[in-house]
Design an enzyme around this catalytic site. Structure first.
Site, PDB file in Angstrom:
ATOM      1  N   LYS A  89       0.867  -1.192   0.000  1.00 25.41           N
ATOM      2  CA  LYS A  89       0.000   0.000   0.000  1.00 25.41           C
ATOM      3  C   LYS A  89       0.889   1.222   0.000  1.00 25.41           C
ATOM      4  CE  LYS A  89      -4.416   1.019   0.095  1.00 25.41           C
ATOM      5  NZ  LYS A  89      -5.568   0.280  -0.414  1.00 25.41           N
TER       6      LYS A  89
ATOM      7  N   ASP B  44      -6.865   4.311  -4.816  1.00 16.76           N
ATOM      8  CA  ASP B  44      -7.562   4.165  -3.525  1.00 16.76           C
ATOM      9  C   ASP B  44      -8.195   5.532  -3.243  1.00 16.76           C
ATOM     10  OD1 ASP B  44      -7.830   2.228  -1.078  1.00 16.76           O
ATOM     11  OD2 ASP B  44      -7.222   4.093  -0.137  1.00 16.76           O
TER      12      ASP B  44
END
Ligand code: NDP
Length: 453
Positions: free
Chosen positions: A134, A174
């Site tokens: 991430k 995201d």
């Protein structure tokens, strides 16, 4: 942990969490995400000593690598601005690191570590060969001009590019990173690496993107709900639903619900919630897409336009609904919200956002028999289609929309099956336990095979 948990297991869990908290101070979101998994994995590894002896879970709570970097850019007034960029390469035991990039003012190391940890289990659950990662930055795209966003994305990629690649680490979007931002970043990656490779997913269809990627997280979240309901003898059609957020995941969760005959009555953003008792239909949803993707406006404008109720500063959870889809952000449903949902007759929750329910909210669902689809299972559709985008890029071809939708449907059904298989508990299905153990086994077995590293 259930009522049969032995004192030995409870002591091991407490000891494990003590160590984790000590090694990672001031990282509350990371602690929360690990505890949610450890509650099921600690008893599991104690029953399966090969994992315990090799300290697999300890290793899995220490990311492979953390990269942080300075991102300098110039705003429209010519001021130099400085942000902090991150990439967490959590675990590549079963494939290249894979996970989104988040641009939001509250991005911290703790938030990205929790997301990267969760991603490792989620990616494993999809059955595709993807590790977990991430990244992001404490950059707030809200209120910035298109040119400012472009300059930020280019500067961010100028550092990130040396850490990623189709066989190393493949970021995606995201919160705060949609098609526009991915395009700016992919353009810069291509330019400075002098390579046209699938090093990012969520790309535009004209340059290596995949059909259904935009819709995949939201559609997948509804497919998971559908499978939970069916497995328990319920139906989706005609049910009243609350959806939170109004970004990518919320829009396509609402779209699939409308297509399947459910009634969506809420959407929200960080300023408030719209409550449309008549139901949001395809036409009204199109208004939301334009509002959010083109105008970049606030959800209140929906209430003004369609003359429905606007709950300023409120989340959707006090609205009476049968199904809830939290699709905005972490910890957006707390214990009190969960109690209100139960009191109003909610029978199931499917998480589109990552970790939107606090641990106490989950306890409330479980105590009251609310079917609970945890994020690492319910929102895995997005990364699954990202995995399929990687496959198409490697093969240098594009599958049709129908083919991809069929594959997404199939992957979500298999994730549901895995959760049922590993989540049996006192004659019921504990989907959180099923997702945690189902996601753990494949990664753990790969790590065992590699030896100590
Ligand atoms: P977007 O940026 O497209 O939309 C986010 C939405 O959530 C916006 O409506 C935003 O409102 C709202 N929101 C954000 N922070 C808060 C907050 N603190 N309180 C209330 N509302 C808030 O993001 P996505 O839709 O892509 O992502 C939403 C969630 O889904 C995240 O948890 C993400 O990690 C998760 N997810 C996303 C995937 C994807 O494919 N995009 C894949 C898997 C999970 P505002 O505009 O006011 O900030």
């Amino acid at each position: 942990m259930n009522r049969h948990t032995s004192p030995k297991t409870q002591a091991r869990l407490a000891d494990f969490m003590d160590g984790l908290n000590r090694r990672n101070p001031h990282q509350p979101e990371f602690h929360q995400a690990v505890l949610e998994v450890a509650t099921h994995i600690i008893p599991f590894v104690l029953e399966n000593p090969k994992y315990e002896n090799a300290r697999i879970f300890e290793r899995l709570t220490e990311p492979d690598r953390l990269v942080t970097f300075r991102v300098c850019w110039e705003d429209d007034e010519g001021n130099v601005r400085v942000n902090r960029g991150y990439r967490i390469q959590h675990c590549n035991a079963i494939g290249p690191y894979k996970g989104g990039i988040r641009f939001h003012h509250d991005v911290t190391l703790s938030v990205l570590k929790f997301l990267a940890f969760e991603q490792t289990f989620k990616n494993s659950l999809t059955g595709l060969p993807m590790g977990g990662g991430k990244g992001g930055a404490d950059f707030n795209p809200k209120g910035k001009s298109e040119r400012e966003v472009m300059r930020f994305c280019q500067s961010f990629m100028t550092e990130l590019f040396r850490h990623i690649g189709p066989y190393t680490d493949v970021p995606a979007g995201d919160t705060g990173v949609g098609g526009r931002e991915i395009s700016f970043m992919f353009g810069q990656f291509k330019r400075i690496s002098n390579q046209f490779t699938g090093a990012l997913t969520g790309k535009g269809l004209a340059f290596g993107g995949s059909e259904i990627r935009v819709e995949a997280t939201g559609y997948g979240c509804v497919y998971f709900m559908l499978d939970m309901l069916k497995h328990h003898g319920h139906d989706l059609e005609g049910k009243t639903c609350a959806v939170s957020g109004s970004g990518n995941v919320a829009q396509y969760t609402a779209e699939k619900l409308i297509q399947l005959g459910a009634k969506v009555v809420t959407l929200s953003d960080s300023d408030g919630t719209i409550y449309d008792t008549a139901g949001i239909d395809a036409e009204k949803l199109e208004f939301v897409k334009q509002l959010k993707e083109v105008k970049r406006g606030r959800i209140q404008e929906y209430a003004d336009h369609f003359h429905c109720e606007y709950l300023a500063g409120k989340r959707p959870w006090a609205v009476p609904v049968e199904l809830a889809f939290p699709c905005a952000t972490q910890n957006e449903i707390d214990e009190e919200d969960a109690q209100t949902l139960v009191k109003n007759g909610c029978i199931a929750v499917s998480e589109g956002a990552n970790m939107p329910s606090t641990q106490r909210a989950i306890d409330v669902y479980q105590l009251n028999g609310v079917l609970f689809g945890p994020s690492k299972a319910a929102n895995a559709g997005g990364v699954a289609v990202s995995g399929l985008e990687m496959t198409q890029n490697s093969m240098r071809l594009s599958w049709s929309r129908d083919e991809l939708n069929t594959r997404l449907r199939d992957i979500m059904a298999k994730i549901h099956e895995r959760c049922v298989k590993h989540g049996r508990q006192d004659g019921q299905v504990d989907y959180l336990k099923g997702a945690n153990i189902g996601g753990f086994i494949k990664v753990a077995d790969a790590m065992l095979a590699y030896g100590v590293m």
